[in-house]
Design an enzyme around this catalytic site. Sequence first.
Site, PDB file in Angstrom:
ATOM      1  CD  GLU A  96      -1.858  -1.539   2.767  1.00  0.00           C
ATOM      2  OE1 GLU A  96      -3.481  -1.615   2.250  1.00  0.00           O
ATOM      3  OE2 GLU A  96      -2.013  -0.811   3.136  1.00  0.00           O
ATOM      4  CB  CYS A  97       0.517   4.407   0.289  1.00  0.00           C
ATOM      5  SG  CYS A  97       0.810   6.107  -0.475  1.00  0.00           S
ATOM      6  N   GLY A  98       3.316   3.520   0.703  1.00  0.00           N
ATOM      7  CA  GLY A  98       4.674   3.799   0.442  1.00  0.00           C
ATOM      8  C   GLY A  98       5.025   2.387  -0.102  1.00  0.00           C
TER       9      GLY A  98
ATOM     10  CB  SER B  45      -2.933   0.397  -5.500  1.00  0.00           C
ATOM     11  OG  SER B  45      -4.166   1.437  -5.340  1.00  0.00           O
TER      12      SER B  45
END
Length: 456
Positions: A333-335, A424
């Site tokens: 997720e993200c990072g 994502s």
Amino acid sequence: MASDQASTARAVCPAIFIAAPASGQGKTTVTAALARLLRNQGKVVRVFKTGPDYLDPLVLAQASGQPVDQLDLWMAGEAYCRQRLFEAAREADLILVEGAMGIFDGDPSSADLAARFQLPMAIVMDVKGMAQTAAALVAGIAGFRDDITVAGLIANACASQRHRELIESALPASIPLLATVPRDPDMALPERHLGLVQAEEIRDELEARFEAGARVLEAQGLADTLLRVPPVVFEAPVDGIAMPPEALKDLTIGVARDAAFSFIYQANLDLLQALGAELRFFSPITDGELPGCDALWLPGGYPELYGAELAANRPMKAAIQAFFMANKPILAECGGLLYCLETLTDYDDQIHEMLGLLAGQGAMKGRRGCQGMQTADLPEGPVRGHAHHRSVSHGTPEPIAHGQRQRHPAPGEAIYRARRLTASYLHLYFPNNPTAIAKLFLTESAATDLQPIQGA
């Protein structure tokens, strides 16, 4: 201490919603100071944060000595929020709920949450540069909707006793001045580009700031005043929260958690454990190998601040790459997504080699970035979540789907899948769809056998 009613489905506890007319008014500073004051007095205080924020809850948890959960009517759902408040009311002397943004901003807003659960509000307002106008503003807030109750004003950045008197004399009789907070840099909480500095990085400094704030509020008797507000009746949800029983029994999930990966909802950890999973935490920065595990979760955080360390830890990179090649489940997720790309360019334009599980490059940009609520349309089922980042990625493969924005028709964040990796920019809120989350971490055959639960 809160007391249960004759029915086990109801509990009574004093509660205050800490709201503000805008962001940057000092809500978190005041909430943390108040939580620390109550804790110092031997009280059990349970704190919640409105919306999807993952940094403020870590600060508030340190201040209160208790876990801090998010409450969001859209992302988590009313039943989940109701259940959490009910559980807190059974053990707390006071419940604090910190709002997000301005009180009426967003849909649902802080005011919507306060109204839904009949929580009286204390309005925190930065009064620098005004006096009687502060009274006019809070009076306007109190009268804007007839389904909210304003318990009083906490005047932040109050310059003097005379300043206090001018504000207090102009307030309507129905809105007391609960406290004033001086302009004191020793109380302010440090920030960086995605919000507050992580609590773990400045633990000792935060302790000093909490105690300074607690002393200010104690001198004005704020805790005693709030403990005397009329208690709120909290009811458990009638249908409870849909959970696939023991869906992750005997499964071990490795969770990246360190200074680079720390944007973790406590509710997500609780959900995985409630499904039967064992969690083993590890650091991609310092550990040389993965813990024994069947699946991995690489959450968001600040990999851009630790790009050199992540790139230099070749044993960890090799371990995760082997895990990926073995077709084991990974959620990034993200990072975590940035970590899975080929390279990451930091704010100093330094390029760092990442895992290379997905084609593409990540790069940091200016202070403005994507944010907002979205639904991830996963093959396993829809899961609501949140995006908030200052980076861009390019050269990535074709996504399998895009997030659906809460209020806008444009496509949201891209969702990628390679082998058993799902990646994502979205931060998923696991309790929104426990069945879909369980499927993400199971083997393909086990995920196929898991049936949706009604209401999930």
